[in-house]
Design a protein around this motif. Structure first.
Motif, short mmCIF file in Angstrom:
data_model
loop_
_atom_site.label_atom_id
_atom_site.label_comp_id
_atom_site.label_asym_id
_atom_site.label_seq_id
_atom_site.Cartn_x
_atom_site.Cartn_y
_atom_site.Cartn_z
N LEU A 69 -25.47 -60.91 118.28
CA LEU A 69 -25.62 -59.74 117.43
C LEU A 69 -25.42 -60.10 115.96
O LEU A 69 -26.09 -59.56 115.08
N ASN A 70 -24.51 -61.02 115.70
CA ASN A 70 -24.25 -61.44 114.32
C ASN A 70 -25.45 -62.16 113.72
O ASN A 70 -25.65 -62.14 112.50
N ASP A 71 -26.27 -62.78 114.59
CA ASP A 71 -27.49 -63.45 114.14
C ASP A 71 -28.69 -62.51 114.17
O ASP A 71 -29.85 -62.96 114.16
N SER A 72 -28.41 -61.21 114.25
CA SER A 72 -29.45 -60.17 114.20
C SER A 72 -30.37 -60.18 115.40
O SER A 72 -31.55 -59.82 115.30
N ASN A 73 -29.88 -60.60 116.55
CA ASN A 73 -30.67 -60.54 117.78
C ASN A 73 -30.47 -59.18 118.43
O ASN A 73 -29.35 -58.82 118.79
N PRO A 74 -31.53 -58.40 118.61
CA PRO A 74 -31.38 -57.11 119.29
C PRO A 74 -31.14 -57.31 120.78
O PRO A 74 -31.74 -58.19 121.41
N LEU A 75 -30.26 -56.50 121.35
CA LEU A 75 -29.90 -56.65 122.75
C LEU A 75 -29.81 -55.30 123.44
O LEU A 75 -29.54 -54.28 122.81
N THR A 76 -30.03 -55.36 124.75
CA THR A 76 -29.76 -54.21 125.62
C THR A 76 -28.85 -54.69 126.73
O THR A 76 -29.11 -55.73 127.36
N ILE A 77 -27.76 -53.96 126.95
CA ILE A 77 -26.78 -54.35 127.96
C ILE A 77 -26.70 -53.26 129.03
O ILE A 77 -26.53 -52.09 128.71
N PHE A 78 -26.83 -53.69 130.29
CA PHE A 78 -26.60 -52.79 131.42
C PHE A 78 -25.15 -53.00 131.87
O PHE A 78 -24.80 -54.10 132.32
N ALA A 79 -24.35 -51.97 131.76
CA ALA A 79 -22.92 -52.09 131.99
C ALA A 79 -22.51 -51.43 133.30
O ALA A 79 -22.52 -50.20 133.41
N PRO A 80 -22.12 -52.24 134.31
CA PRO A 80 -21.63 -51.65 135.56
C PRO A 80 -20.22 -51.07 135.35
O PRO A 80 -19.37 -51.68 134.70
N THR A 81 -19.99 -49.93 135.93
CA THR A 81 -18.68 -49.29 135.82
C THR A 81 -17.69 -49.97 136.77
O THR A 81 -18.06 -50.82 137.60
N ASP A 82 -16.42 -49.58 136.65
CA ASP A 82 -15.41 -50.09 137.59
C ASP A 82 -15.76 -49.68 139.02
O ASP A 82 -15.54 -50.45 139.96
N ALA A 83 -16.29 -48.48 139.18
CA ALA A 83 -16.70 -48.03 140.51
C ALA A 83 -17.82 -48.89 141.07
O ALA A 83 -17.89 -49.14 142.28
N ALA A 84 -18.71 -49.37 140.18
CA ALA A 84 -19.81 -50.24 140.62
C ALA A 84 -19.25 -51.56 141.16
O ALA A 84 -19.72 -52.06 142.19
N PHE A 85 -18.28 -52.13 140.47
CA PHE A 85 -17.66 -53.37 140.96
C PHE A 85 -16.92 -53.13 142.26
O PHE A 85 -16.87 -54.01 143.13
N ALA A 86 -16.33 -51.95 142.42
CA ALA A 86 -15.60 -51.63 143.65
C ALA A 86 -16.54 -51.55 144.84
O ALA A 86 -16.11 -51.70 145.99
N ARG A 87 -17.83 -51.32 144.60
CA ARG A 87 -18.81 -51.21 145.69
C ARG A 87 -19.24 -52.58 146.22
O ARG A 87 -19.89 -52.66 147.26
N LEU A 88 -18.87 -53.65 145.53
CA LEU A 88 -19.21 -54.98 146.02
C LEU A 88 -18.47 -55.26 147.32
O LEU A 88 -17.37 -54.75 147.55
N LYS A 89 -19.07 -56.09 148.16
CA LYS A 89 -18.38 -56.49 149.38
C LYS A 89 -17.12 -57.27 149.03
O LYS A 89 -17.01 -57.87 147.97
N SER A 90 -16.17 -57.24 149.94
CA SER A 90 -14.88 -57.87 149.71
C SER A 90 -15.04 -59.34 149.32
O SER A 90 -15.77 -60.10 149.96
N LYS A 91 -14.38 -59.71 148.24
CA LYS A 91 -14.30 -61.10 147.75
C LYS A 91 -15.65 -61.64 147.27
O LYS A 91 -15.79 -62.85 147.06
N THR A 92 -16.63 -60.77 147.07
CA THR A 92 -17.93 -61.26 146.57
C THR A 92 -17.78 -61.90 145.21
O THR A 92 -18.26 -63.02 144.96
N LEU A 93 -17.12 -61.20 144.30
CA LEU A 93 -16.96 -61.71 142.94
C LEU A 93 -16.13 -63.00 142.94
O LEU A 93 -16.44 -63.94 142.19
N LYS A 94 -15.10 -63.06 143.77
CA LYS A 94 -14.26 -64.25 143.81
C LYS A 94 -15.00 -65.44 144.39
O LYS A 94 -14.64 -66.59 144.11
N SER A 95 -16.03 -65.19 145.18
CA SER A 95 -16.78 -66.30 145.78
C SER A 95 -17.71 -66.98 144.78
O SER A 95 -18.18 -68.09 145.04
#
Length: 239
Positions: A69-95
């Motif tokens: 952003l500091n280099d003037s690059n335009p961006l779009t970010i899709f932000a998952p909520t905490d509830a979205a992360f909670a919907r992942l299968k157990s230990k998916t993120l840790k794997s």
């Protein structure tokens, strides 16, 4: 006296006329460049993106986003909520490995600024910070059905259900699922087929002994002698 004051004032006017720089105003300082949007601060203020913020910090993607952003690059970010992360299968993120966690955040960052109106005409698959968007890599496709905006990765189908932030350089949209790329879940390799049984060939049949329905005739030395003797005896009796 009045005449002297008049002459003096005229001299002052001439002096100021020929020295305009005395009254020239100094140029106004150029406005300081604005700092790029603070994505982490924006997400913290929204209040339900704590897991995403922690993941950005641990992978140092927060610094990477700031640099872009500091280099003037335009961006779009899709932000998952905490509830979205909670919907992942157990230990998916840790794997996921450290590199995969970096790629996971990069997969949520589009290399262009998309307004809500742009979703109708966007070219799929989108280009993200994760790189290769071909099949079985990092494809990200956006579809619009009425007021519903959806994102498909080949693994999950997420819905865009709100705008967190938007200006002329950055847009952040809230999504209800973590965008899992196909790269992390390659298709299973098909099991090898069992070897095909070969039917016996004619040549093989020629090498094998062939059996007929006739009874085998066994000849040996004793049987031959008995046969000859029987013939002689029978001939003698006839004589």
């Amino acid at each position: 006296m009045f005449k002297q004051l008049f002459i003096f004032s005229q001299l002052l006017l001439l002096f100021f006329y020929h020295s305009p720089t005395i009254f020239a105003q100094s140029p106004a300082p150029a406005p300081a460049p604005l700092d790029p949007p603070n994505v982490v601060g924006i997400l913290k203020k929204a209040g339900h993106f704590n897991t995403l913020v922690r993941l950005m910090k641990r992978t140092k993607m927060d610094a990477r986003i700031f640099s872009l952003l500091n280099d003037s690059n335009p961006l779009t970010i899709f932000a998952p909520t905490d509830a979205a992360f909670a919907r992942l299968k157990s230990k998916t993120l840790k794997s996921f490995t450290y590199q995969q966690r970096i790629q996971l955040i990069q997969f949520h960052i589009v290399n262009s600024l998309l307004s809500t109106l742009d979703f109708d005409t966007v070219t799929n698959p989108l280009s993200t910070q994760a790189g290769d968007n071909s099949d079985y890599k990092f494809p990200l496709n956006v579809t619009v059905d009425g007021d519903q905006m959806s994102i498909k990765t080949g693994i999950v189908n997420a819905s865009v259900n709100g705008t967190v932030y938007s200006d002329d350089q950055l847009a952040i949209y809230q999504v209800d699922r973590v965008l899992l790329p196909l790269r992390f879940f390659p298709p299973p390799v098909p099991a090898p087929l069992p070897p095909k049984e070969e039917s016996p060939s004619d040549e093989d049949d020629e090498d094998k002994p062939k059996h007929s329905g006739a009874m085998p005739v066994i000849y040996n030395g004793l049987g031959a002698k008995s046969f000859v003797c029987s013939i002689i005896i029978a001939f003698s009796l006839c004589v």
